[in-house]
Design an enzyme around this catalytic site. Structure first.
Site, PDB file in Angstrom:
ATOM      1  CB  SER B  34       8.234 -10.859  10.849  1.00  0.00           C
ATOM      2  OG  SER B  34       7.868  -9.843   9.685  1.00  0.00           O
ATOM      3  CD  GLU B  55       9.814  -3.739   1.370  1.00  0.00           C
ATOM      4  OE1 GLU B  55       9.732  -3.158   0.149  1.00  0.00           O
ATOM      5  OE2 GLU B  55       9.338  -4.766   1.922  1.00  0.00           O
ATOM      6  CG  PHE B  80      13.148  -6.502   2.497  1.00  0.00           C
ATOM      7  CD1 PHE B  80      13.795  -6.842   1.651  1.00  0.00           C
ATOM      8  CD2 PHE B  80      12.502  -7.287   3.282  1.00  0.00           C
ATOM      9  CE1 PHE B  80      13.641  -8.271   1.186  1.00  0.00           C
ATOM     10  CE2 PHE B  80      12.233  -8.647   2.955  1.00  0.00           C
ATOM     11  CZ  PHE B  80      13.073  -9.212   2.108  1.00  0.00           C
ATOM     12  NE  ARG B 164      12.122 -15.445  12.186  1.00  0.00           N
ATOM     13  CZ  ARG B 164      11.181 -14.960  11.890  1.00  0.00           C
ATOM     14  NH1 ARG B 164      11.014 -13.892  11.703  1.00  0.00           N
ATOM     15  NH2 ARG B 164      10.079 -15.863  11.640  1.00  0.00           N
TER      16      ARG B 164
HETATM   17  C1  LIG Z   1      10.735  -6.547  -0.758  1.00  0.00           C
HETATM   18  C2  LIG Z   1      10.316  -7.582   0.076  1.00  0.00           C
HETATM   19  N1  LIG Z   1       9.697  -7.268   1.173  1.00  0.00           N
HETATM   20  C3  LIG Z   1       9.079  -8.238   1.952  1.00  0.00           C
HETATM   21  C4  LIG Z   1       9.187  -9.430   1.712  1.00  0.00           C
HETATM   22  C5  LIG Z   1       8.732 -10.445   2.884  1.00  0.00           C
HETATM   23  N2  LIG Z   1       7.559 -11.311   2.254  1.00  0.00           N
HETATM   24  C6  LIG Z   1       7.735 -12.678   1.685  1.00  0.00           C
HETATM   25  S1  LIG Z   1       6.638 -13.258   1.242  1.00  0.00           S
HETATM   26  C7  LIG Z   1       5.492 -11.810   1.324  1.00  0.00           C
HETATM   27  C8  LIG Z   1       4.075 -11.707   1.375  1.00  0.00           C
HETATM   28  C9  LIG Z   1       3.949 -12.206  -0.224  1.00  0.00           C
HETATM   29  O1  LIG Z   1       2.521 -11.931  -0.477  1.00  0.00           O
HETATM   30  P1  LIG Z   1       2.003 -12.121  -1.760  1.00  0.00           P
HETATM   31  O2  LIG Z   1       2.952 -11.548  -2.875  1.00  0.00           O
HETATM   32  O3  LIG Z   1       0.709 -12.055  -2.143  1.00  0.00           O
HETATM   33  O4  LIG Z   1       2.400 -13.734  -2.298  1.00  0.00           O
HETATM   34  P2  LIG Z   1       1.772 -15.109  -2.164  1.00  0.00           P
HETATM   35  O5  LIG Z   1       0.471 -14.657  -1.628  1.00  0.00           O
HETATM   36  O6  LIG Z   1       1.651 -15.668  -3.524  1.00  0.00           O
HETATM   37  O7  LIG Z   1       2.271 -16.094  -1.056  1.00  0.00           O
HETATM   38  C10 LIG Z   1       6.279 -10.969   2.101  1.00  0.00           C
HETATM   39  C11 LIG Z   1       5.783  -9.614   2.480  1.00  0.00           C
HETATM   40  C12 LIG Z   1      10.043  -9.722   0.603  1.00  0.00           C
HETATM   41  N3  LIG Z   1      10.362 -11.224   0.286  1.00  0.00           N
HETATM   42  N4  LIG Z   1      10.314  -8.885  -0.187  1.00  0.00           N
END
Ligand SMILES: Cc1ncc(C[n+]2csc(CCOP(=O)(O)OP(=O)(O)O)c2C)c(N)n1
Ligand SMILES: [Mg+2]
Lengths: 276, 310
Positions: B34, B55, B80, B164
């Site tokens: 992103s 973060e 974040f 974005r």
């Molecule tokens: C504090 C925070 N940082 C970054 C994000 C962006 N983000 C959304 S989903 C994701 C990845 C999540 O991975 P995981 O916890 O393994 O979830 P899954 O594989 O089950 O989708 C990120 C980095 C967020 N939502 N919240």
């Protein structure tokens, strides 16, 4: 008793329709977490539209809030809101069905979307239930990328400190996050031992197997003085080879061709489950 | 129509320098895609640090790197980076005075229907309130390039917010007026002054064109340097105008509007109207739908400006 295995494949189709209609969503994690949600909402938790305001209800927090589409599908199947409305409005202008859990909607307890909040919030809920001498329980689902957040471990410490045996955390261990494999990005193995070292009771099960999940949730009820972590070993994108185990499907929206193949695969698996 | 988002320009500019300046380090928190930083991570793996979804860690590690001579660029979603890591920004970057450049990506309401958890409508206020933290919101890809070049040449902490999506150019290729920490005069007029930052500069410029059709002449000021705020630029623009309109993709509190009003109120009092997001979770929609709904577009700005000087 409803055929829950088949239901999980039927609800996946709702999720795919939602995401295609709304032109966005986190499909991979929706698919991996589906059996966990079905097991919790259709077997383990005492929660439905009839008792959603009862202080003695079980409570659920979707800490990996980006998997909201799976939660919408399950809540709709429980009767909290009509699935047709969710599919028609998801992510669209003015919609109440946004891309993360929002507690203006019935059935959703806490807002999420920023990762790493759900566990400590659930610690507070479980602690309150202890203070209030309530027997009901608190369930929270986290992602395996999510647990890199320090706040998760602060919550894990507190849950153990206060002996919260009314708290169950599920880790959707699909081994992927946005940038790739969790073990390459920020490794979590041995995650079971890590939580055990923090004072938790830990089960590691096939997270796509509803019976195995329910078995773990039932055993957790007999454990005294410790919170329980259920490591749900899952496949990201579970349900169709088109999306299974592919990091890019974290938030990919299926094109027409992919859509057809995925729906075909899901229908086949639903049918097979009905005749098992 | 320009297709290059500002975040991509940040990556490209850093890559141009990273080959010769080995102290440049990019850090991401599962955000390299992103942030458009995947090309950097591939070409300069030795100068790339992944912290996972953490973060606070991202910002503190950046500060440690900077303390030891590195030039860290920490790129993570603005929502974040500015709130989850707020204390790390305050203590480890600003207070300890480390050379950390904080790149807030997908700022404002870029994430649209993902909701308030993903919107950063308080980052200008939060970051500006920290002593020794600078706050920049570049308006287009060309200015972004100039800004990153300037930041590469200094050694103090700064927060940069970008959106974005690709935004239309405000300036012309090869002819980008840019002086560090001085607002850019986009056009000059005598009836009303419009002061905007970030992605609101382009609609402000378009509003000036609409106003011209109505016989109203407007100054448009691109206040990409929200902090240090260009006070002289504001005073000059306001003195020539009957009213001042500020436009920002931010909460109505503590952002550009508040800061401009402080200066105008003290130095050359006249009406200041602040166009901003509401003090509420914004309506579900794409950023364009959100901007249109709250009048943060050329028509909305022009209408407000015309009414303000009636
Ligand atoms: C504090 C925070 N940082 C970054 C994000 C962006 N983000 C959304 S989903 C994701 C990845 C999540 O991975 P995981 O916890 O393994 O979830 P899954 O594989 O089950 O989708 C990120 C980095 C967020 N939502 N919240
Ligand atoms: Mg995962």
């Amino acid at each position: 008793m409803e055929n829950l295995k088949a239901l999980a494949y039927a609800l996946r189709q709702d999720v795919v329709n939602m995401i295609v209609e709304g032109k966005g969503g986190h499909i991979g994690g929706d698919m991996s977490v589906m059996e966990t949600l079905v097991a919790l909402y259709f077997k383990e938790m005492n929660i439905s539209p009839a008792n959603m305001d009862d202080p003695d209800r079980d409570m659920f927090v979707m800490s990996k809030g980006h998997s909201v589409e799976a939660l919408y599908a399950v809540l709709a199947a429980k009767g909290f809101f009509p699935i047709e409305e969710v599919i028609a409005k998801f992510s669209k202008f003015g919609s109440p069905y946004i891309g993360h859990p929002n507690n203006k909607l019935p059935g959703i307890e806490m807002n999420s979307g920023s990762l790493g909040h759900g566990l400590p919030v659930s610690v507070g809920m479980a602690l309150a239930k202890k203070m209030n001498k309530q027997d009901s329980r608190v369930y929270v689902v986290m992602g395996d990328g999510e647990i890199a957040e320090g706040s998760v471990w602060e919550g894990a410490m507190a849950a153990s400190q206060y002996g919260l045996d009314n708290l169950v955390a599920v880790l959707d261990r699909n081994r992927l996050q946005i940038s790739g494999c969790t073990e390459d990005v920020m490794h979590q193995d041995p995650v079971e031992a890590r939580f055990e070292a923090f004072g938790w009771n830990v089960y590691s099960v096939d997270g796509q197997d509803i019976d195995a999940l329910c078995d773990a949730f039932e055993k957790a009820k007999t454990v005294k003085g410790k919170p329980t972590l259920v490591v749900a070993n899952t496949t990201k994108g579970a349900g169709s080879p088109v999306m299974e185990n592919k990091a890019a499907w974290h938030h990919h929206v299926p094109n027409a061709e992919e859509y057809e193949q995925i729906m075909k695969d899901l229908k086949e698996r639903e049918e097979a489950a009905r005749h098992e | 129509m320009n297709k290059i988002p500002n975040r991509q320009v940040i990556c490209e500019t850093l890559m141009e320098h990273a080959a010769t300046d080995k102290d440049i380090v990019v850090l991401c928190s599962d955000s390299r895609g992103s942030a458009s930083m995947t090309p950097f991570s591939k070409e300069f793996p030795e100068q790339f640090v992944e912290t996972g979804i953490a973060e606070q860690d991202l910002v503190s590690i950046s500060a440690g790197l900077a303390k030891c001579g590195k030039k860290p660029y920490a790129a993570s979603p603005a929502c974040f980076l500015s709130t989850r890591s707020y204390e790390q920004c305050k203590i480890d970057c600003a207070y300890s005075n480390t050379n950390v450049k904080l790149i807030g990506i997908s700022g404002g309401v870029s994430y649209g229907a993902l909701g308030m958890s993903h919107h950063s409508a308080q980052d200008i206020a939060a970051m500006s309130a920290i002593p020794n933290m600078r706050v920049y919101l570049p308006s287009d890809r060309l200015q972004t390039k100039c800004l990153v070049e300037a930041l590469l040449a200094d050694e103090k902490p700064a927060y940069i917010r970008t959106g974005r999506n690709a935004v239309e150019d405000v300036y012309e290729e090869g002819n980008v007026p840019f002086e560090m920490d001085k607002a850019t005069v986009v056009c000059e007029g005598s009836d009303v002054a419009i002061i905007a930052c970030g992605e609101m500069v382009k609609p402000a410029k378009d509003a000036a064109a609409l106003l011209k059709e109505q016989g109203i002449s407007a100054t448009v000021l691109d206040m990409y340097c929200v902090k240090p705020l260009d006070r002289d630029g504001i005073i000059k623009a306001a003195q020539n105008a009957k009213a001042v309109i500020t436009v920002e993709e931010h909460s109505p509190f503590g952002g550009l509007g508040s800061m401009v009003a402080q200066v105008v109120g003290a130095e050359c009092p006249r009406k200041v109207i602040n166009l901003a997001l509401p003090d509420a979770p914004v309506i579900t929609g794409t950023s364009k739908e959100v901007f249109d709904y709250y009048g943060l577009n050329a028509e909305g700005i022009a209408k407000t400006a015309a009414e303000a000087i009636k």
